[in-house]
Design a protein around this motif. Structure first.
Motif, mmCIF file in Angstrom:
data_model
loop_
_atom_site.group_PDB
_atom_site.id
_atom_site.type_symbol
_atom_site.label_atom_id
_atom_site.label_comp_id
_atom_site.label_asym_id
_atom_site.label_seq_id
_atom_site.Cartn_x
_atom_site.Cartn_y
_atom_site.Cartn_z
ATOM 1 N N GLU A 58 0.823 -1.221 0.000
ATOM 2 C CA GLU A 58 0.000 0.000 0.000
ATOM 3 C C GLU A 58 0.859 1.274 0.000
ATOM 4 N N LEU A 59 2.024 1.212 0.627
ATOM 5 C CA LEU A 59 2.923 2.369 0.615
ATOM 6 C C LEU A 59 3.713 2.467 -0.690
ATOM 7 N N HIS A 60 3.948 1.346 -1.336
ATOM 8 C CA HIS A 60 4.800 1.309 -2.528
ATOM 9 C C HIS A 60 4.006 1.404 -3.835
ATOM 10 N N ALA A 61 2.737 1.079 -3.800
ATOM 11 C CA ALA A 61 1.928 0.977 -5.021
ATOM 12 C C ALA A 61 1.918 2.266 -5.836
ATOM 13 N N LYS B 218 2.136 2.940 -9.984
ATOM 14 C CA LYS B 218 0.981 3.509 -10.679
ATOM 15 C C LYS B 218 0.551 4.751 -9.915
ATOM 16 N N LYS B 219 0.919 5.906 -10.451
ATOM 17 C CA LYS B 219 0.660 7.165 -9.758
ATOM 18 C C LYS B 219 -0.844 7.411 -9.645
ATOM 19 N N ASP B 220 -1.287 7.596 -8.400
ATOM 20 C CA ASP B 220 -2.717 7.805 -8.154
ATOM 21 C C ASP B 220 -2.966 9.103 -7.385
ATOM 22 N N PHE C 250 5.376 14.241 -3.843
ATOM 23 C CA PHE C 250 5.729 13.183 -2.904
ATOM 24 C C PHE C 250 4.885 11.946 -3.167
ATOM 25 N N GLU C 251 5.464 10.798 -2.832
ATOM 26 C CA GLU C 251 4.756 9.527 -2.946
ATOM 27 C C GLU C 251 4.695 8.884 -1.564
ATOM 28 N N ARG C 252 3.711 8.042 -1.338
ATOM 29 C CA ARG C 252 3.677 7.270 -0.091
ATOM 30 C C ARG C 252 4.945 6.413 0.010
ATOM 31 N N ASN C 253 5.464 6.017 -1.131
ATOM 32 C CA ASN C 253 6.674 5.224 -1.216
ATOM 33 C C ASN C 253 7.871 5.908 -0.544
#
Length: 147
Positions: free
Chosen positions: A33-36, A40-42, A47-50
């Motif tokens: 869930e942190l890496h998804a 696939k950018k949503d 910033f990304e959760r990743n």
């Protein structure tokens, strides 16, 4: 001093395995869930959760600095610096060179640079957490060095 240098280099090298392991079994596993959003950018954010994974390794690195600072672990500085140096290398290669989050190193075009890009492209062709490949970063399988 020589021991510290050896520990630093060894730590840096071990971090490539740690990156591979955590990428394959943690990021593409129970913390997908942190890496998804990296696959696939949503969202519209830069910033990304990743990016939370960088924070984890920064905390581990700081922990070793503190162990050294408080005379609990003499080689803590070397380990902390090795983790930090790997994180900096990973950020430079992955986020700057490959994903161009900062527009630097755009013209890097040598055999190693092309192999890193090819391997990472193969990793990102899979949008889900299954069937992935090329989970490491700095060590690239030989097949991606072919022209």
């Amino acid at each position: 001093m020589l021991v510290d240098i050896l520990v630093f280099v060894l730590t840096f090298c071990i971090m490539e395995f740690m990156a591979w392991f955590s990428h394959k079994y943690v990021m593409h596993g129970f913390l997908w869930e942190l890496h998804a959003d990296h696959h696939k950018k949503d969202h519209d954010s830069w910033f990304e959760r990743n990016d939370a994974f960088f924070i984890f390794y920064a905390v581990v690195s700081i922990g070793f600095f503190l162990l050294w600072h408080y005379d609990i672990l003499e080689i803590g500085l070397a380990i902390g610096l090795g983790i930090f140096a790997y994180g900096l290398a990973y950020f430079t290669v992955h986020d700057i060179f490959i994903h161009q989050r900062f527009k630097l190193f755009r013209n890097a075009d040598n055999r190693y640079a092309r192999a890193v890009r090819r391997a990472h492209k193969m990793h990102h062709k899979h949008l889900g957490k299954e069937d992935g490949e090329c989970f490491g970063m700095l060590i690239v399988p030989f097949k991606y060095f072919k022209k």
